[in-house]
Design a protein around this motif. Sequence first.
Motif, PDB file in Angstrom:
ATOM      1  N   VAL A  84       0.790  -1.215  -0.043  1.00  0.00           N
ATOM      2  CA  VAL A  84      -0.102  -0.115   0.109  1.00  0.00           C
ATOM      3  C   VAL A  84       0.970   1.270   0.008  1.00  0.00           C
ATOM      4  N   ILE A  85       0.369   2.371  -0.799  1.00  0.00           N
ATOM      5  CA  ILE A  85       1.019   3.710  -0.628  1.00  0.00           C
ATOM      6  C   ILE A  85       0.063   4.514  -0.369  1.00  0.00           C
ATOM      7  N   VAL A  86       0.399   5.743   0.005  1.00  0.00           N
ATOM      8  CA  VAL A  86      -0.668   6.820   0.224  1.00  0.00           C
ATOM      9  C   VAL A  86       0.313   8.285  -0.079  1.00  0.00           C
ATOM     10  N   ASP A  87      -0.497   9.068  -0.880  1.00  0.00           N
ATOM     11  CA  ASP A  87       0.096  10.067  -1.148  1.00  0.00           C
ATOM     12  C   ASP A  87      -0.237  11.199  -0.086  1.00  0.00           C
ATOM     13  N   LEU A  88       1.032  11.688   0.276  1.00  0.00           N
ATOM     14  CA  LEU A  88       1.196  12.754   1.415  1.00  0.00           C
ATOM     15  C   LEU A  88       1.934  13.916   0.998  1.00  0.00           C
ATOM     16  N   ARG A  89       1.742  14.189  -0.396  1.00  0.00           N
ATOM     17  CA  ARG A  89       2.301  15.266  -0.820  1.00  0.00           C
ATOM     18  C   ARG A  89       1.343  16.603  -0.797  1.00  0.00           C
ATOM     19  N   TYR A  95      -3.841  13.943  -2.450  1.00  0.00           N
ATOM     20  CA  TYR A  95      -3.490  13.769  -1.097  1.00  0.00           C
ATOM     21  C   TYR A  95      -4.267  12.873  -0.052  1.00  0.00           C
ATOM     22  N   GLY A  96      -3.795  12.043   0.804  1.00  0.00           N
ATOM     23  CA  GLY A  96      -4.477  11.098   1.821  1.00  0.00           C
ATOM     24  C   GLY A  96      -5.046  10.011   0.771  1.00  0.00           C
ATOM     25  N   GLN A  97      -4.986   9.804  -0.426  1.00  0.00           N
ATOM     26  CA  GLN A  97      -5.705   8.673  -1.096  1.00  0.00           C
ATOM     27  C   GLN A  97      -4.593   7.427  -1.176  1.00  0.00           C
ATOM     28  N   TRP A  98      -5.089   6.356  -1.272  1.00  0.00           N
ATOM     29  CA  TRP A  98      -4.165   5.094  -1.260  1.00  0.00           C
ATOM     30  C   TRP A  98      -4.382   3.954  -2.518  1.00  0.00           C
ATOM     31  N   VAL A  99      -3.403   3.419  -2.617  1.00  0.00           N
ATOM     32  CA  VAL A  99      -3.744   2.488  -3.694  1.00  0.00           C
ATOM     33  C   VAL A  99      -2.771   1.091  -3.307  1.00  0.00           C
ATOM     34  N   SER A 100      -3.395   0.105  -3.620  1.00  0.00           N
ATOM     35  CA  SER A 100      -2.623  -1.217  -3.377  1.00  0.00           C
ATOM     36  C   SER A 100      -2.304  -1.944  -4.401  1.00  0.00           C
ATOM     37  N   VAL A 101      -1.229  -2.899  -4.309  1.00  0.00           N
ATOM     38  CA  VAL A 101      -0.934  -3.805  -5.522  1.00  0.00           C
ATOM     39  C   VAL A 101      -0.545  -5.011  -4.553  1.00  0.00           C
ATOM     40  N   THR A 102      -0.773  -6.135  -5.079  1.00  0.00           N
ATOM     41  CA  THR A 102      -0.177  -7.574  -4.421  1.00  0.00           C
ATOM     42  C   THR A 102       0.726  -7.938  -5.169  1.00  0.00           C
ATOM     43  N   LEU A 103       1.993  -7.955  -4.496  1.00  0.00           N
ATOM     44  CA  LEU A 103       3.330  -8.307  -4.996  1.00  0.00           C
ATOM     45  C   LEU A 103       3.623  -9.668  -4.697  1.00  0.00           C
ATOM     46  N   THR A 104       4.076 -10.591  -5.521  1.00  0.00           N
ATOM     47  CA  THR A 104       4.298 -11.819  -5.161  1.00  0.00           C
ATOM     48  C   THR A 104       5.819 -12.292  -5.811  1.00  0.00           C
ATOM     49  N   ALA A 105       6.293 -13.061  -5.276  1.00  0.00           N
ATOM     50  CA  ALA A 105       7.699 -13.495  -5.576  1.00  0.00           C
ATOM     51  C   ALA A 105       7.604 -14.193  -7.089  1.00  0.00           C
ATOM     52  N   ASP A 106       6.462 -14.888  -7.390  1.00  0.00           N
ATOM     53  CA  ASP A 106       6.400 -15.682  -8.596  1.00  0.00           C
ATOM     54  C   ASP A 106       5.955 -14.428  -9.768  1.00  0.00           C
ATOM     55  N   GLY A 107       5.334 -13.616  -9.293  1.00  0.00           N
ATOM     56  CA  GLY A 107       4.663 -12.599 -10.419  1.00  0.00           C
ATOM     57  C   GLY A 107       5.788 -11.539 -11.059  1.00  0.00           C
ATOM     58  N   GLY A 108       6.825 -11.350 -10.202  1.00  0.00           N
ATOM     59  CA  GLY A 108       7.854 -10.637 -10.485  1.00  0.00           C
ATOM     60  C   GLY A 108       7.580  -8.907 -10.743  1.00  0.00           C
ATOM     61  N   GLY A 109       6.495  -8.600 -10.256  1.00  0.00           N
ATOM     62  CA  GLY A 109       6.205  -7.136 -10.260  1.00  0.00           C
ATOM     63  C   GLY A 109       6.900  -6.260  -9.137  1.00  0.00           C
ATOM     64  N   MET A 110       6.962  -5.077  -9.544  1.00  0.00           N
ATOM     65  CA  MET A 110       7.612  -4.096  -8.352  1.00  0.00           C
ATOM     66  C   MET A 110       6.636  -2.993  -8.332  1.00  0.00           C
ATOM     67  N   ILE A 111       6.712  -2.236  -7.304  1.00  0.00           N
ATOM     68  CA  ILE A 111       6.197  -0.938  -7.068  1.00  0.00           C
ATOM     69  C   ILE A 111       6.996   0.181  -6.971  1.00  0.00           C
ATOM     70  N   TYR A 112       6.789   1.240  -7.663  1.00  0.00           N
ATOM     71  CA  TYR A 112       7.687   2.528  -7.685  1.00  0.00           C
ATOM     72  C   TYR A 112       7.031   3.401  -6.763  1.00  0.00           C
ATOM     73  N   VAL A 113       7.431   3.791  -5.698  1.00  0.00           N
ATOM     74  CA  VAL A 113       6.975   4.825  -4.704  1.00  0.00           C
ATOM     75  C   VAL A 113       7.507   5.935  -4.682  1.00  0.00           C
ATOM     76  N   PRO A 114       6.842   7.403  -5.312  1.00  0.00           N
ATOM     77  CA  PRO A 114       7.721   8.281  -5.306  1.00  0.00           C
ATOM     78  C   PRO A 114       8.033   9.068  -4.087  1.00  0.00           C
ATOM     79  N   GLN A 115       8.635  10.077  -4.091  1.00  0.00           N
ATOM     80  CA  GLN A 115       8.973  10.840  -2.795  1.00  0.00           C
ATOM     81  C   GLN A 115       7.694  11.580  -2.410  1.00  0.00           C
ATOM     82  N   GLY A 116       7.342  11.574  -1.000  1.00  0.00           N
ATOM     83  CA  GLY A 116       6.271  12.314  -0.430  1.00  0.00           C
ATOM     84  C   GLY A 116       5.128  11.068  -0.199  1.00  0.00           C
ATOM     85  N   PHE A 117       5.316   9.895  -0.649  1.00  0.00           N
ATOM     86  CA  PHE A 117       4.236   8.856  -0.125  1.00  0.00           C
ATOM     87  C   PHE A 117       4.967   8.240   0.910  1.00  0.00           C
ATOM     88  N   ALA A 118       3.597   7.604   1.889  1.00  0.00           N
ATOM     89  CA  ALA A 118       3.873   6.614   2.820  1.00  0.00           C
ATOM     90  C   ALA A 118       3.839   5.362   2.397  1.00  0.00           C
TER      91      ALA A 118
END
Length: 181
Positions: A84-89, A95-118
Amino acid sequence: MIFTPLSLNGAYLIDLERRGDHRGSFARLFCQEEFRQHGLTDIWSQCNVSHSVQKGTLRGMHFQRPPKADAKLVKCMAGSVFDVIVDLRENSETYGQWVSVTLTADGGGMIYVPQGFAHGFQTLSENAQLLYFHSDSYSPEHEGGFHHADPAVGIAWPLEIASLSDRDNNMPPLAKLEPIS
């Protein structure tokens, strides 16, 4: 790599393009040129590993303030997590909104979290392991966080919490924090 923008400006799901044959597969985890083409941080100053033994473990919601605010690139290396990431900029339309992704070892995906996010996550399996790239070094005096169950944010964690640190359980609500400028 395949860069898919998420609903919060500047955040991406990055899928690996695996090339394979009878021996297995190969994929790039990072390419400075491709990150630059997407306007993303392309220099990583610190790399960490997080290992959580118990399914349902929750870690978050954490961030660093300027001048040590950092972007993150997070990949699941073992098991699976609800990330989960939340925009704190300050002045962000999300601002204050969140988004989620499911990350798995098998899936191989990554999430890029910008500066200013929790950032935070809950493990969906036992022995989940995350690999974190950080654009700046950890600085205890610039760290911050807010409570994972803040009703004003409304993160819908998928599992009952099995393990949580005292520090995370005692974080303030988001309304008590100043936005990140």
